[in-house]
Design a protein around this motif. Structure first.
Motif, mmCIF file in Angstrom:
data_model
loop_
_atom_site.group_PDB
_atom_site.id
_atom_site.type_symbol
_atom_site.label_atom_id
_atom_site.label_comp_id
_atom_site.label_asym_id
_atom_site.label_seq_id
_atom_site.Cartn_x
_atom_site.Cartn_y
_atom_site.Cartn_z
ATOM 1 N N PRO A 188 41.331 35.198 67.373
ATOM 2 C CA PRO A 188 40.601 35.105 65.996
ATOM 3 C C PRO A 188 39.053 34.684 65.857
ATOM 4 C CG PRO A 188 42.876 34.335 65.713
ATOM 5 C CD PRO A 188 42.648 34.686 67.401
ATOM 6 N N PRO A 189 38.658 33.846 66.699
ATOM 7 C CA PRO A 189 37.100 33.452 66.530
ATOM 8 C C PRO A 189 36.283 34.756 67.012
ATOM 9 C CG PRO A 189 38.022 32.077 68.247
ATOM 10 C CD PRO A 189 39.413 32.775 67.272
ATOM 11 N N MET A 190 36.963 35.562 67.917
ATOM 12 C CA MET A 190 36.270 36.594 68.595
ATOM 13 C C MET A 190 36.071 37.627 67.375
ATOM 14 S SD MET A 190 37.518 37.347 72.593
ATOM 15 C CE MET A 190 36.242 38.513 73.052
ATOM 16 N N ILE A 191 37.138 37.996 66.866
ATOM 17 C CA ILE A 191 37.247 38.807 65.691
ATOM 18 C C ILE A 191 36.285 38.625 64.508
ATOM 19 C CG2 ILE A 191 38.801 40.226 64.282
ATOM 20 C CD1 ILE A 191 41.376 39.278 65.803
ATOM 21 N N GLY A 192 36.382 37.191 64.177
ATOM 22 C CA GLY A 192 35.473 36.900 63.240
ATOM 23 C C GLY A 192 33.937 37.096 63.505
ATOM 24 N N TRP A 193 33.631 36.843 64.781
ATOM 25 C CA TRP A 193 32.385 36.995 65.619
ATOM 26 C C TRP A 193 32.084 38.685 65.332
ATOM 27 C CZ3 TRP A 193 28.805 33.857 68.092
ATOM 28 C CH2 TRP A 193 27.788 34.379 68.826
ATOM 29 N N ALA A 194 32.944 39.395 65.694
ATOM 30 C CA ALA A 194 32.681 40.803 65.680
ATOM 31 C C ALA A 194 32.615 41.284 64.263
ATOM 32 C CB ALA A 194 33.932 41.494 66.425
ATOM 33 N N PHE B 1 26.201 25.068 76.459
ATOM 34 C CA PHE B 1 25.251 26.092 76.986
ATOM 35 C C PHE B 1 24.944 27.195 76.265
ATOM 36 C CE2 PHE B 1 26.866 23.191 80.349
ATOM 37 C CZ PHE B 1 25.717 22.662 80.796
ATOM 38 N N THR B 2 25.667 27.352 74.744
ATOM 39 C CA THR B 2 25.464 28.655 74.427
ATOM 40 C C THR B 2 24.697 28.366 72.948
ATOM 41 O OG1 THR B 2 27.427 28.174 73.024
ATOM 42 C CG2 THR B 2 27.978 29.444 74.988
ATOM 43 N N PRO B 3 24.129 29.235 72.554
ATOM 44 C CA PRO B 3 23.126 29.026 71.162
ATOM 45 C C PRO B 3 23.719 28.638 70.188
ATOM 46 C CG PRO B 3 22.790 31.209 71.966
ATOM 47 C CD PRO B 3 24.160 30.785 72.649
ATOM 48 N N ILE B 4 25.208 28.373 70.011
ATOM 49 C CA ILE B 4 25.724 27.978 68.594
ATOM 50 C C ILE B 4 26.123 26.754 68.733
ATOM 51 C CG2 ILE B 4 26.895 30.194 68.301
ATOM 52 C CD1 ILE B 4 29.518 29.340 69.527
ATOM 53 N N ALA B 5 26.001 25.893 70.118
ATOM 54 C CA ALA B 5 26.389 24.425 70.042
ATOM 55 C C ALA B 5 25.163 23.696 69.896
ATOM 56 C CB ALA B 5 26.853 24.182 71.422
ATOM 57 N N GLY C 55 29.596 43.256 65.499
ATOM 58 C CA GLY C 55 30.150 44.373 65.678
ATOM 59 C C GLY C 55 30.134 44.483 67.373
ATOM 60 N N ASP C 56 30.210 43.340 68.259
ATOM 61 C CA ASP C 56 30.155 43.310 69.750
ATOM 62 C C ASP C 56 31.041 41.975 70.195
ATOM 63 O OD1 ASP C 56 28.392 41.132 69.463
ATOM 64 O OD2 ASP C 56 26.631 42.215 70.236
ATOM 65 N N ILE C 57 31.139 41.994 71.386
ATOM 66 C CA ILE C 57 31.878 41.035 72.254
ATOM 67 C C ILE C 57 30.707 40.318 73.074
ATOM 68 C CG2 ILE C 57 33.636 40.494 73.907
ATOM 69 C CD1 ILE C 57 35.179 42.793 72.811
ATOM 70 N N THR C 58 30.569 39.106 73.148
ATOM 71 C CA THR C 58 29.668 38.464 73.842
ATOM 72 C C THR C 58 30.233 37.293 74.623
ATOM 73 O OG1 THR C 58 28.914 36.913 72.034
ATOM 74 C CG2 THR C 58 27.748 39.098 71.851
ATOM 75 N N ILE C 59 29.233 36.763 75.680
ATOM 76 C CA ILE C 59 29.667 35.662 76.413
ATOM 77 C C ILE C 59 30.108 34.402 75.344
ATOM 78 C CG2 ILE C 59 28.863 33.642 78.066
ATOM 79 C CD1 ILE C 59 27.407 36.073 79.394
ATOM 80 N N THR C 60 29.230 34.209 74.554
ATOM 81 C CA THR C 60 29.603 33.212 73.450
ATOM 82 C C THR C 60 30.922 33.295 72.685
ATOM 83 O OG1 THR C 60 27.150 32.994 73.218
ATOM 84 C CG2 THR C 60 28.759 31.695 71.357
ATOM 85 N N SER C 61 31.228 34.349 72.229
ATOM 86 C CA SER C 61 32.362 34.608 71.503
ATOM 87 C C SER C 61 33.725 34.620 72.589
ATOM 88 C CB SER C 61 32.488 36.107 70.786
ATOM 89 O OG SER C 61 32.379 37.217 71.636
ATOM 90 N N THR C 62 33.323 35.184 73.798
ATOM 91 C CA THR C 62 34.355 35.045 74.804
ATOM 92 C C THR C 62 34.709 33.406 74.945
ATOM 93 O OG1 THR C 62 33.637 36.968 75.485
ATOM 94 C CG2 THR C 62 35.126 35.882 76.869
ATOM 95 N N LEU C 63 33.714 32.718 75.105
ATOM 96 C CA LEU C 63 34.000 31.225 75.207
ATOM 97 C C LEU C 63 34.707 30.533 74.268
ATOM 98 C CD1 LEU C 63 30.570 30.067 77.016
ATOM 99 C CD2 LEU C 63 32.901 30.067 78.039
#
Lengths: 54, 316
Positions: free
Chosen positions: B158-164, B237-241, B168-176
């Protein structure tokens, strides 16, 4: 006096019928709102530009 | 079943709430929350109504996979104490109705999400439903004690879907963010399995305590808790933290590791003596753990303007 007699089954199923009715009304409202949002926020400039060029 | 039997059988008539219960509302609330966080922390903007509608689609998709799970697992739900009150074992909803609701709502949620936001998000939602209903429920759950490890992926999307929805993409941050929930699921469920062991045993579901014993389960909980802390740390280590996530990470992981060590040091005799007190509190803590991490990410996103000035927005 009602012209038709309500079957006991209708009373039993009132909850799910009302629930389903509300779901359908909500669905129609959501689709209407989504349509308004999409139409008002989508940039139609290229289309307008193409028409103007013709 | 004849028309006459449908009319005459009052026990068969389900309330609207029974159909809603098929969607596993408690699981749905976790799906909504993590998807919302994914949507809020993603870079970029989306119209608030599109965001709301997308979250609704993700929730319905998650609920639909719950209905498919209840359809397929009706036989074991009847056996387990924890699940025998569900609509199908309770005789309120038939298996066919659950299947029909599951398939219809799945298709509805995926198509509407694609139309409202984008097809990357819709594709991820479709894959999530497939993974939970087919890979986890139909295949892994009854065949391997690692069921919860791999099957946990379904709840982590779900957080990956919300991000997408936003990017509209999949990134390292959403994968984490996916990895955080993925690594959290095994210790969360194994703690539950330790004090609900007999339930899974009766249903012949190969949960780790049933197949490998409780000693092995306690070891697994500790190892996965340490791996979870590393995964949660990687998000720093991601920009969202930001600062709030750093605090939540430090506090919650310290408590979680202490709880895992407590479980690891105990044996069955000690657990039974106090009715699995440590295991139960670890299970409750696991709920707070996930909530705290995702809440912290959300707060950091909302306060990002403040912390930008302090130069703390991701360690790199």
């Amino acid at each position: 006096m009602a012209i038709t007699k309500l079957h006991e089954m209708h009373k039993r199923r009132k909850s799910r019928n009302v629930g389903l009715g509300l779901v359908l009304v909500t669905f129609v409202g959501l689709i209407l709102a989504l349509t308004v949002v999409k139409v008002t926020t989508t940039d139609l400039a290229p289309l307008g530009g193409a028409e103007a060029a013709e | 079943m004849t028309d006459a039997s449908i009319i005459a059988d009052p026990d068969h008539d389900a309330d609207f709430g029974d159909f809603f219960a098929l969607l596993k509302p408690r699981v749905m609330s976790l799906v909504v929350f993590t998807a919302l966080v994914g949507l809020i922390v993603a870079p970029g903007t989306v119209h608030p109504f599109v965001a709301f509608f997308s979250i609704l689609c993700i929730a319905i998709g998650g609920g639909a996979s719950g209905a498919l799970n209840m359809w397929y697992d009706a036989d074991i739900d009847r056996v387990m104490k924890r699940t025998k009150g569900r609509p199908i074992p309770a005789g309120k909803v038939t298996e066919g109705e659950a299947l029909a609701i599951g398939i219809t709502l799945s298709a509805f949620a995926v198509i509407m999400l694609g139309l409202a936001s984008n097809w990357v998000a819709a594709g991820l939602l479709a894959f999530t439903i497939f993974f939970y209903a087919v890979v986890y429920t139909m295949w892994l759950k009854r065949s391997t004690p690692q069921n919860i490890v791999i099957g946990g992926a379904a709840g982590a999307f779900p957080p990956m879907i919300g991000w997408a929805v936003v990017t509209g993409d999949i990134t390292i941050t959403s994968t984490l963010m996916f990895a955080l929930t993925f690594m959290w699921t095994p210790p969360h469920f194994w703690a539950l399995a330790l004090f609900m062991n007999s339930d899974y045993d009766k249903a012949k579901v190969p949960m780790l305590p049933v197949t490998h014993g409780t000693r092995s389960t306690r070891n697994h909980i500790l190892v996965y808790t340490l791996l979870l802390a590393l995964t949660a740390g990687a998000l720093l280590f991601t920009p969202i933290a930001g600062l709030v996530y750093l605090v939540a990470f430090a506090v919650m992981n310290a408590l979680f590791i202490i709880g895992a060590v407590k479980i690891w040091r105990r044996d069955d005799a000690a657990s039974k003596a106090d009715n699995f007190k440590a295991e139960r509190s670890f299970f409750k803590l696991s709920l707070a753990y996930l909530f705290a991490h995702f809440s912290a990410l959300m707060i950091d996103a909302m306060l990002s303007g403040v912390f930008d000035g302090m130069g703390f927005k991701g360690l790199f």
